[in-house]
Scaffold this active site. Structure first.
Site, PDB file in Angstrom:
ATOM      1  N   GLN A 103     -15.946  31.965 -47.783  1.00 49.39           N
ATOM      2  CA  GLN A 103     -15.553  32.333 -49.147  1.00 49.39           C
ATOM      3  C   GLN A 103     -14.314  31.550 -49.563  1.00 49.39           C
ATOM      4  OE1 GLN A 103     -15.398  36.671 -48.134  1.00 49.39           O
ATOM      5  NE2 GLN A 103     -16.830  36.852 -49.811  1.00 49.39           N
ATOM      6  N   HIS A 121     -17.871  29.809 -52.636  1.00 49.15           N
ATOM      7  CA  HIS A 121     -17.059  29.782 -53.851  1.00 49.15           C
ATOM      8  C   HIS A 121     -16.610  28.369 -54.216  1.00 49.15           C
ATOM      9  CE1 HIS A 121     -16.072  34.312 -53.100  1.00 49.15           C
ATOM     10  NE2 HIS A 121     -17.265  34.129 -53.613  1.00 49.15           N
ATOM     11  N   CYS A 151     -10.679  12.901 -67.414  1.00 48.07           N
ATOM     12  CA  CYS A 151     -11.492  11.834 -66.837  1.00 48.07           C
ATOM     13  C   CYS A 151     -10.962  10.470 -67.291  1.00 48.07           C
ATOM     14  CB  CYS A 151     -12.924  12.018 -67.311  1.00 48.07           C
ATOM     15  SG  CYS A 151     -14.072  10.760 -66.765  1.00 48.07           S
ATOM     16  N   SER A 193     -12.478  41.693 -45.272  1.00 55.21           N
ATOM     17  CA  SER A 193     -12.737  43.131 -45.250  1.00 55.21           C
ATOM     18  C   SER A 193     -14.111  43.413 -45.864  1.00 55.21           C
ATOM     19  CB  SER A 193     -11.645  43.873 -46.011  1.00 55.21           C
ATOM     20  OG  SER A 193     -11.425  43.228 -47.248  1.00 55.21           O
ATOM     21  N   ILE A 233      -7.872  36.139 -36.657  1.00 56.97           N
ATOM     22  CA  ILE A 233      -9.037  35.352 -36.253  1.00 56.97           C
ATOM     23  C   ILE A 233      -8.654  34.143 -35.400  1.00 56.97           C
ATOM     24  CG2 ILE A 233      -9.058  34.184 -38.520  1.00 56.97           C
ATOM     25  CD1 ILE A 233     -12.230  35.061 -36.689  1.00 56.97           C
TER      26      ILE A 233
END
Ligand code: ZN
Length: 240
Positions: A103, A121, A151, A193, A233
């Site tokens: 994500q 995402h 651009c 979560s 993690i």
């Protein structure tokens, strides 16, 4: 030492899929804009919530303010992959891990060397001219002399390839993620979560054996997991 139960699960798995959330990036020093302090800062400094400022409507109507918030709060070019990113890239190289579904929009899994990464995402590292569809990297956006990047070919506004609130997820990315989860024997979920759309829904496609949840706090899915580890993690995956 890696948690002995996790080590055993990884050893016995042939097709692991990793599903990661903001916690994977915070360990690289990228703050979660959805956190309490992130919400407070946005309201205090800009007068809007992150969800409002990162919406499609806001991008279209208040483009300059969008890029002010975006450039100053969503981009961390100095951030480096942490132990979690590195361990996952290694698992893929060993043939254990089939895909990463994330994500996060920072692109750190790819920088760490992972090949199959589904960015639900999108990514701040890809940007597209809204008029002529020319592609630009993140450096072009950040180095652009005006707040709204334009651009160099046609002068159109360049929009980050990031899925804004109110926008649909990329269909191909969702399909590939569903497919990867459906074919996995082990699903490791980390740093989330599981409340951010579409995380919880995607997990329902899992038909394999082991679900491992690694998160600093409890999640609503703990009861479905074979193993729950309440820790960072990077700490968990990095110890081998
Ligand atoms: Zn253009």
């Amino acid at each position: 030492m890696m948690d002995i139960r996790l080590k055993k699960i990884i050893e016995e798995s042939e097709s692991i899929v990793f599903f990661g959330g903001a916690g994977v990036s915070t360990e690289s020093g990228i703050p979660d804009f959805r956190s309490e302090s992130g919400l407070y800062f946005a309201r205090h400094k800009y007068g809007y919530s992150p969800e409002e400022m990162l919406s499609h409507t806001f991008f279209m109507n208040k483009t300059e303010l969008f890029f002010d918030y975006y450039r100053n709060n969503m981009i961390y070019l100095e951030a480096k992959p942490n132990q979690a990113h590195i361990a996952l890239a290694r698992l893929e190289a060993q043939g254990k891990l089939r895909a990463i579904i994330t994500q996060n929009i920072d692109g750190l899994h790819t920088i760490a060397g992972s090949k199959i990464v589904y960015e639900l995402h999108g990514s701040v590292r890809r940007n597209t001219c809204m008029k002529c569809k020319a592609k630009y990297d993140i450096e072009y956006i950040m180095n652009f002399k005006e707040m709204i990047p334009r651009c160099e070919k046609c002068g159109g506004i360049i929009k980050p390839d990031v899925v804004l609130y109110e926008e649909a997820l990329d269909e191909g990315t969702v399909k590939a993620s569903v497919n990867a989860i459906g074919n996995a024997d082990t699903l490791i979920v980390g740093g989330t979560s599981l409340v951010v759309y579409p995380a919880a829904g995607l997990l329902n496609y899992f038909k394999g054996k082991e679900i491992v949840l690694i998160n600093k706090s409890e999640t609503g899915y703990d009861h479905r997991a074979t193993l729950v580890i309440n820790d960072g993690i990077g700490t968990v995956l990095g110890n081998d």
